[in-house]
Every structure is written in C-alpha cells, then in structure tokens.
Design an enzyme around this catalytic site. Structure first.
Site, PDB file in Angstrom:
ATOM      1  N   ASP A  96       0.602  19.907   4.360  1.00  9.73           N
ATOM      2  CA  ASP A  96       1.792  19.055   3.991  1.00  9.73           C
ATOM      3  C   ASP A  96       2.334  17.901   5.013  1.00  9.73           C
ATOM      4  OD1 ASP A  96       3.896  18.629   1.928  1.00  9.73           O
ATOM      5  OD2 ASP A  96       5.372  18.815   3.962  1.00  9.73           O
ATOM      6  N   VAL A 126       0.956  14.577   5.654  1.00  5.06           N
ATOM      7  CA  VAL A 126       0.645  14.364   7.665  1.00  5.06           C
ATOM      8  C   VAL A 126       1.249  13.210   8.786  1.00  5.06           C
ATOM      9  CG1 VAL A 126      -1.614  15.927   7.299  1.00  5.06           C
ATOM     10  CG2 VAL A 126      -1.368  13.157   6.852  1.00  5.06           C
ATOM     11  N   HIS A 127       1.883  12.521   7.897  1.00  2.00           N
ATOM     12  CA  HIS A 127       2.683  11.400   8.430  1.00  2.00           C
ATOM     13  C   HIS A 127       3.893  11.848   8.794  1.00  2.00           C
ATOM     14  CE1 HIS A 127       4.655  11.589   4.258  1.00  2.00           C
ATOM     15  NE2 HIS A 127       5.847  10.941   4.817  1.00  2.00           N
ATOM     16  N   GLU A 160      -1.898  15.109   2.799  1.00  2.66           N
ATOM     17  CA  GLU A 160      -1.419  14.453   1.869  1.00  2.66           C
ATOM     18  C   GLU A 160       0.057  13.615   2.646  1.00  2.66           C
ATOM     19  OE1 GLU A 160       2.999  14.396  -1.012  1.00  2.66           O
ATOM     20  OE2 GLU A 160       2.620  15.576   1.482  1.00  2.66           O
ATOM     21  N   ASP A 188      -1.403  10.133  -4.069  1.00  2.00           N
ATOM     22  CA  ASP A 188       0.098   9.465  -5.565  1.00  2.00           C
ATOM     23  C   ASP A 188      -0.480   8.363  -5.977  1.00  2.00           C
ATOM     24  OD1 ASP A 188       1.146  11.534  -4.365  1.00  2.00           O
ATOM     25  OD2 ASP A 188       2.542  11.241  -2.744  1.00  2.00           O
ATOM     26  N   GLU A 189      -0.551   6.710  -5.299  1.00  6.25           N
ATOM     27  CA  GLU A 189      -1.228   5.344  -5.906  1.00  6.25           C
ATOM     28  C   GLU A 189      -1.437   5.928  -7.867  1.00  6.25           C
ATOM     29  OE1 GLU A 189       0.185   2.271  -3.061  1.00  6.25           O
ATOM     30  OE2 GLU A 189      -1.988   2.358  -3.480  1.00  6.25           O
ATOM     31  N   HIS A 238       1.219   7.242  -9.483  1.00  3.88           N
ATOM     32  CA  HIS A 238       2.248   6.353  -9.974  1.00  3.88           C
ATOM     33  C   HIS A 238       1.802   5.176 -10.494  1.00  3.88           C
ATOM     34  CE1 HIS A 238       4.106   8.343  -7.060  1.00  3.88           C
ATOM     35  NE2 HIS A 238       4.297   7.709  -5.973  1.00  3.88           N
ATOM     36  N   HIS A 256       2.719  19.178  -8.216  1.00  2.00           N
ATOM     37  CA  HIS A 256       4.170  19.311  -8.068  1.00  2.00           C
ATOM     38  C   HIS A 256       5.470  18.829  -8.146  1.00  2.00           C
ATOM     39  CE1 HIS A 256       2.858  20.267  -4.271  1.00  2.00           C
ATOM     40  NE2 HIS A 256       4.228  19.698  -3.915  1.00  2.00           N
ATOM     41  N   GLN A 314       5.451  15.152  -8.023  1.00  2.00           N
ATOM     42  CA  GLN A 314       5.906  14.628  -8.907  1.00  2.00           C
ATOM     43  C   GLN A 314       6.135  15.335 -10.419  1.00  2.00           C
ATOM     44  OE1 GLN A 314       5.833  11.470  -8.518  1.00  2.00           O
ATOM     45  NE2 GLN A 314       4.472  12.027  -6.302  1.00  2.00           N
ATOM     46  N   ILE A 315       6.186  16.854 -10.835  1.00  2.00           N
ATOM     47  CA  ILE A 315       7.247  16.931 -11.640  1.00  2.00           C
ATOM     48  C   ILE A 315       8.347  17.789 -11.307  1.00  2.00           C
ATOM     49  CG2 ILE A 315       7.282  18.769 -13.774  1.00  2.00           C
ATOM     50  CD1 ILE A 315       4.268  18.468 -13.919  1.00  2.00           C
TER      51      ILE A 315
END
Length: 604
Positions: A262, A264-265, A299, A324-325, A328, A392, A394-395
């Site tokens: 989860d 990692v940034h 992620e 994620d892009e 999106h 999960h 994005q919803i």
C-alpha cells in the site's frame, strides 16, 4: 540486514517450549505476564534492545502481555492472534498446518487475472470460509489470482483493513490463522494464486501501542494517515527487520503468492538501500529457496518506473505496480466526471496514451497537480502494470460508494470490461463487477474510541468538500453502512448473466489467443486517427495479429482502415448476447462500422 535480530513475538516450538521476544530499546525492564496463572517472568535484554525469555509450560491458546518498566501492561506488537480485539491480551499460536499444495509453483505477474476482494463483504458469512465457498465460481469466471484487502487485526469487526495495528495477527473475526491457511490451500488446489494487501507506511490509530515499546515511528516525515514508519532514523534496523519478517511470514508460512504494498510513496527512506529494495531482495531470496514464484506489487502516486526497474538499472526491483491513471482516463471518459483528480482526464486521447505508454502523464503539465508530472516507462513491460475499471479506493472513496454499474449504462459497462481485458496490461477486477453488482462499497469502521469516530466522520466530510460534493456523508461507523456493501450475488437478471458471460469470454480470450500473450511494448501498435473518440490498436505475437477497435462516443462510427487483406471479426460487444459469436468477414474494400460505446476484435 542483521538477521541476528531473530524473531519477534511468541514462537512456540514442537518440544513444548515457547520463546517470547520483543523490542523495547529505551525501557529499563520488560517482563512477560501469562494470564492463565498471573505469573510474571523477567526478560533478558541484548545489546540491540531486544528482550527475551523462554518457558516450558506456555501452550497454544495461552494469553500473555508484556509489562514495560513495571508500569505499562500491553499486548505484543508482533502478536499473531488478538481474539479479544486490539486492546486485549495476545495469544500464543503454533505454525503447524497440513498443506496440500506441494506441487504449486505460483503464477508470474504478467499471466495473472486478478480479482480484488474484501473478506467481510464478499459473502454474507464475511469469513475466509465464505471465500472458499466461491472459489469454484471464480475459477469458472477465469480468475487465476485473488487479491485480499488487508487482514492485520483492526478494531472491531468492520474495517477496510488499512487501520490494522497488529501486522502479524490475522483478523480474528474473519477466521484467524487457520481460516486463512485453509483459504490459501483451497485456492492453490484450484490453481488460483493469492495476493495479500499489506500496509508498511503507517499503523492505524486505535490499539496502536508501538510507541510504548520503541521508536517505530519517525518525526522526520509525515503521511496522510498517521506517523511515518521509522525506516532510516536511529534504531531503524530493528524496525526494518520487523517488517521484513512480517512479509516473510505471509509469503513463507502462509504460502501467500505475493504482496500488494500500500502507498509505497509514503514509505519514507533515504538510506543507502531503500527498504522497498531490501524487501524485494529478501523476497527474491525466498523465491529461489522455495522454487515458488512470489510477486511484489506497489501502489504509488508517482509516475516513476524506478520502483519496478531492476537493481541493475538503478531501480528498487519490485515486480509491478497499480496504474490509477488508466482507471482515471477510462472512468472520466465513460462518466464525464471532471472533478477532483479527474480534471486531468476526460479525453479519449488520455486513455489511448495509457494503453500505449501505461502512464498518462510522462512529463506533461498536470492541471490538478499544478506542475509538470511523470517520466516515461519505455524500458518496462506491460506485464508490470495492473489496470482496472474499478477498485476499492476508486469506489469506496466516492460519497456514496457507488460502483460504475450505477453510473453508466449497459453498453458502457461492456466497453469498460473490454478495454481492461483486451489491454496489454495485467487486468484486475473488483469483486462483483463481473455481473454488474449494484450494492455500493463504502468506507466503514467499527472503532470504540468516540473521539476517533467523530474525527473520522469529520475527515470524510472534509474530503468530499474537496471533490465538490455537498450531500450528507454516510456514517462510516454505522452497521448499516457496512451491511449494504455485502455483495448481492444477483446473477438472476438477463443483463447480469450476459455481462458475466462477456467477462468470462474475454478472460479466456486473453489466455488462449496467441496475439494476446506478448507483454512487450514492441508488440503493440496504436493507430493515429483523426477521429479522437475512436481507439484502434493492434497486438501481435509469433506471427499472430489482432485488431482491437474501441468506440468511446455516443454515435456509430466508421473506421476507414486500409486493409492488407480480409479481416475476420471475432468479437463485438454491441451484439454480445451471452455466447461466443460466429466470425464475420470484412473485405478489404469495406469500412469497419463500430456502434456507439462498443468494442470489436478482428483477426488479420
């Protein structure tokens, strides 16, 4: 890493002896308390601040606590079982289990078809056993990998899992250690891999006793969710070892096939060797030792392939990452939403770029971020990127937790499925999307701290103001919020059955068609078109070629393709009725007609 640090927690041996070990470098004394008779046992400290004692009469099921400086009585940060919740005592466990997966060798990331699920809402049982009862269904769908949202013990019985505070303990209400092992074993017997979501960037707020033991956190950095884990400050060696040992527990003892890391940034580390790189090296060693493929998927909110490049290219060595892009770009085009981070998307060209380049922003100006953002990932493989139309986050981070099936019509749902499953990337589904689940997936908690509960409620309200939503925010603490998120498993309607069959066909198609097997960037070509809402790309491998046409407009379109020879149309989402379609021939002098919001596949 100095592996002389040894194991954390309670380690029960087959000879009946149990060793208790914890790390508290700044404490003057640490004692073990066994609750079955109330006795206390002195623990001996080593030079690194580890305290240890071994006794012959502790058994699996015994409850224990640590006494710090004769003052604080606390559970074990490395507890493997918290059957009384996050504030209760820890429980001694044993590692024995009769596995039936000796022939299992794992699945490479590039071959995975992933299905993300939440244990508590996947079935009415809300347990590992409930998931086992659906494995044959997932196998029939074509899924070969399930990805489970975090399982570390969290407060109460309702939580996404990212508020976990005992990284080694399996959430007791889901079925505990035995239940998870039975699920993994049953999955492997059906040739289904298991990925587990883990959180190594922060710990949850309730039941978090880490700071009482030692400097697990650092004040040098901040995260959105809480204090940053101490991966590079004083005493960080023991902290790094704690999380490395946690990863090995899941991958080795529990036979888990991979970890999704989860955010990692938010793993802040300026050491000579970043923790993520050390984790990747450690897991590769385990991979070789076991002869079973293990994968690490990141992620992160950075368009930077450094995380997934090999060490030889200056990378951190992870196997892959979420994109994620891609979501999106797909979501904004299908729904027309342009609020929040969706303001950077909305054009079909954004989706075209993600299909071709994985990242959308590779140095372009981001209006949302108000800066130039990202770099290209040209030296990577498509098989390193996980894409999806839903997950999960994005919803669940929408006001009402509404799925895309509540936002768009049936034709767009079919197009979304085709876009994900026909892409060269690794596809991931979110539970229920394959049949158009209508129940929401909202954010839910079951904390016991009233102040914390109100802070969470307030935080949710502030978050949705950012997106411009003004409606009343559902109460994350309410049982009703959780219960309405449980899957309906409604496959009775014709539309739901038709959508399921489309997913089933496309998953099988990507597995068996030769042109779908390549993940090399040189084996994909995107056509440059004047019609901006039409995406046309070719995939080829070992002499096999397919042409994929996606129409992201509300009108029928004609693609004037210059054909070298006849094409055979083998799939058309617009006319999909639930069974494989008869191929039709398109001659070289005939334009390709594509209906609104539809996908087509042709063989050359």
């Amino acid at each position: 890493m100095n592996y002389l640090f040894g194991a954390f927690g309670a380690t029960y041996q087959k000879n009946g002896q149990c060793t208790f070990r914890t790390w508290a470098p700044e404490r003057k004394s640490v004692k073990l308390k066994l609750l079955k008779d109330g006795r206390h046992f002195d623990m001996k400290r080593d030079e690194f601040g580890f305290w240890e004692t071994a006794i012959d009469f502790a058994a699996p099921g015994d409850e224990y606590q640590f006494v710090l400086d004769d003052d604080k009585l606390l559970p074990d940060p490395a507890s493997r079982c918290q059957k009384h919740g996050v504030h209760g005592p820890s429980v001694v466990t044993q590692q024995s289990f009769s596995w039936n997966d000796s022939r299992w060798k794992g699945i490479p990331l590039e071959e995975m078809v992933i299905y993300e699920l939440h244990i508590g809402t996947f079935t009415k049982q809300g347990t590992f056993e409930g998931v086992v009862s659906k494995l044959d269904y997932l196998s029939e769908l074509g899924i070969n990998t399930i990805e489970i949202m975090p399982l570390a013990q969290f407060p109460g019985s309702r939580n996404w899992g990212y508020d976990g505070v005992f990284p080694f303990a399996v959430q007791h209400t889901y079925g505990g250690i035995e239940g998870l092992k039975q699920l993994v074993d049953a999955a492997h017997q059906r040739n289904i891999a298991v990925i587990l979501d883990v959180v190594y960037n922060h710990q949850g707020p309730e039941g978090n006793y880490f700071e009482a033991f030692g400097p697990f956190f650092s004040d040098k950095y901040k995260t959105f969710w809480g204090k940053a884990i101490n991966f590079d400050d004083a005493h960080c060696d023991a902290v790094r070892h704690f999380y490395l040992q946690n990863a090995l527990q899941w991958l080795d003892e529990f036979h888990i096939d991979g970890l999704r890391l989860d955010a990692v940034h938010a793993i802040w580390d300026f050491s000579a060797q970043h923790f993520v790189q050390q984790l990747a090296d450690t897991v590769k060693d385990l991979d070789h030792k076991l002869g079973c493929k293990k994968v690490l998927i990141a992620e992160f909110d950075l368009n930077n392939p450094r995380y997934i490049r090999p060490k030889t290219k200056g990378g951190l060595g992870l196997d892959g990452q979420w994109i994620d892009e891609f979501h999106h770009a797909l979501h904004a085009r299908l729904t027309g939403e342009m609020n929040g981070y969706y303001e950077d998307f909305g054009d079909t060209t954004h989706l075209t770029k993600s299909l071709r380049d994985s990242y959308v922003y590779t140095g372009e100006y981001s209006k949302h971020r108000k800066k130039y953002f990202g770099i290209p990932a040209n030296d990577t493989s498509y098989g390193q990127f996980v894409v999806f139309s839903q997950n999960h986050d994005q919803i669940g981070n929408r006001l009402l937790g509404d799925r895309i099936s509540k936002q768009v019509d049936f034709e767009k749902l079919k197009l979304a499925a085709a876009t994900v499953l026909l892409s060269p990337h690794v596809p991931m589904l979110f539970m229920g999307e394959e049949y158009g689940e209508q129940n929401p997936f909202q954010y839910f908690i079951s904390h016991t701290d009233k102040t914390l509960i109100e802070n969470v409620r307030k935080g949710r309200r502030e978050e949705f103001k950012y997106f411009g939503w003004t409606e009343e925010v559902p109460d994350p603490q309410a049982v009703e919020t959780f219960e309405q998120c449980i899957l309906s498993w409604d496959l009775q309607t014709q539309a739901n059955r038709t959508l399921f069959s489309l997913y089933q066909y496309l998953i099988n198609f990507r597995k068996i068609h030769p042109a779908m097997k390549s993940r090399e960037r040189s084996d994909l070509m995107v056509h440059n078109l004047t019609e901006k809402d039409l995406i046309v790309f070719e995939r080829y491998h070992d002499g096999h070629r397919i042409l994929i046409v996606l129409n992201f407009s509300d009108r029928n379109m004609i693609h004037p393709l210059q054909l070298e020879r006849q094409l055979k149309k083998i799939f058309d989402s617009a006319s999909w009725s639930g069974s494989e379609q008869n191929p039709t021939i398109v001659n070289t002098n005939e334009p390709i007609a594509v209906k609104a919001w539809s996908a087509q596949v042709y063989e050359r």
